[in-house]
Design an enzyme around this catalytic site. Sequence first.
Site, PDB file in Angstrom:
ATOM      1  CB  SER A   8      -0.912   0.023   1.230  1.00  0.00           C
ATOM      2  OG  SER A   8      -1.728  -1.119   1.281  1.00  0.00           O
TER       3      SER A   8
HETATM    4  N1  SAH Z   1      -0.976  -4.893   4.070  1.00  0.00           N
HETATM    5  C1  SAH Z   1      -0.256  -5.150   2.848  1.00  0.00           C
HETATM    6  C2  SAH Z   1      -1.050  -4.697   1.636  1.00  0.00           C
HETATM    7  C3  SAH Z   1      -1.321  -5.843   0.776  1.00  0.00           C
HETATM    8  S1  SAH Z   1      -2.535  -5.679  -0.489  1.00  0.00           S
HETATM    9  C4  SAH Z   1       1.143  -4.564   2.885  1.00  0.00           C
HETATM   10  O1  SAH Z   1       1.471  -3.841   3.829  1.00  0.00           O
HETATM   11  O2  SAH Z   1       1.940  -4.855   1.992  1.00  0.00           O
HETATM   12  C5  SAH Z   1      -3.857  -6.669   0.174  1.00  0.00           C
HETATM   13  C6  SAH Z   1      -3.519  -8.107   0.484  1.00  0.00           C
HETATM   14  O3  SAH Z   1      -4.739  -8.723   0.909  1.00  0.00           O
HETATM   15  C7  SAH Z   1      -3.011  -8.935  -0.699  1.00  0.00           C
HETATM   16  O4  SAH Z   1      -1.769  -9.489  -0.374  1.00  0.00           O
HETATM   17  C8  SAH Z   1      -4.080  -9.996  -0.886  1.00  0.00           C
HETATM   18  O5  SAH Z   1      -3.577 -11.250  -1.311  1.00  0.00           O
HETATM   19  C9  SAH Z   1      -4.682 -10.074   0.509  1.00  0.00           C
HETATM   20  N2  SAH Z   1      -6.028 -10.662   0.574  1.00  0.00           N
HETATM   21  C10 SAH Z   1      -7.087 -10.460  -0.252  1.00  0.00           C
HETATM   22  N3  SAH Z   1      -8.140 -11.209   0.122  1.00  0.00           N
HETATM   23  C11 SAH Z   1      -7.759 -11.895   1.239  1.00  0.00           C
HETATM   24  C12 SAH Z   1      -8.380 -12.850   2.094  1.00  0.00           C
HETATM   25  N4  SAH Z   1      -9.634 -13.284   1.880  1.00  0.00           N
HETATM   26  N5  SAH Z   1      -7.678 -13.347   3.124  1.00  0.00           N
HETATM   27  C13 SAH Z   1      -6.392 -12.948   3.366  1.00  0.00           C
HETATM   28  N6  SAH Z   1      -5.751 -12.059   2.590  1.00  0.00           N
HETATM   29  C14 SAH Z   1      -6.400 -11.548   1.534  1.00  0.00           C
END
Ligand code: SAH
Length: 214
Positions: free
Chosen positions: A64
């Site tokens: 993000s």
């Molecule tokens: N917090 C992260 C941002 C990642 S983007 C960082 O600091 O880098 C959002 C993430 O949510 C992705 O990696 C995606 O795979 C995950 N995601 C989406 N749906 C999900 C679910 N049902 N359970 C767990 N993770 C999920």
Amino acid sequence: MKDLFWHKGMRKKLVTTVKSKGITDINVLHALYALPRHYFMEKAFEEKAYEDKAFPIENGQTISQPYTVAFQTQLLNVKKREKVLEIGTGSGYQAAILSLMGGRVYTIERHRMLHLNAKKLLHAIGLKGIRLFYKDGYKGLPEFAPFDKILVTAAAKEIPQDLLDQLAIGGQLVIPVGDESQTMMRITKKAGGKFHKEQFGKFKFVPFVNGLDN
Ligand code: SAH
């Protein structure tokens, strides 16, 4: 050594940028200054690590934008020793920030590769208190509930009931809700099964997807 100083200077600039966009929580700003974001990014983007932008990581996901991380962290208002659940580990950057805020962090990711990479990295940089799970975040972590704070870092079409159920009374859920763009919402659980909902502007996240991938 020179390299480290360069990165510190860049982080200072990043802190100034997010401050100018309205982030005021000193603990959030300190965490952003302390944590090397380039550790969490692919080599190809390392030089851009301190730009206030989202970047691609594995599995078509993103780390993000720092402003978004700061905004969500400020809204969540984590206090020392609070139990915090993050949905969407991704690179592990947000989990590390929550840990630096003093939270006892649990984080869930649905992509095995991202989960394993983040686990390795967070251990390597010494943030050993963070517990990482390869699971479907829609269901939360009932075995460790209740949580004082829950943070969703992917775009949700609706608010999962399981996450509301796993909040402590007085606990708060921060979640971006919507399709094309999302409204940042903060939901506070009151005694007697009531919820207080607040809205905080528009953001753009990758989708919150049902079920595990690998
Ligand atoms: N917090 C992260 C941002 C990642 S983007 C960082 O600091 O880098 C959002 C993430 O949510 C992705 O990696 C995606 O795979 C995950 N995601 C989406 N749906 C999900 C679910 N049902 N359970 C767990 N993770 C999920």
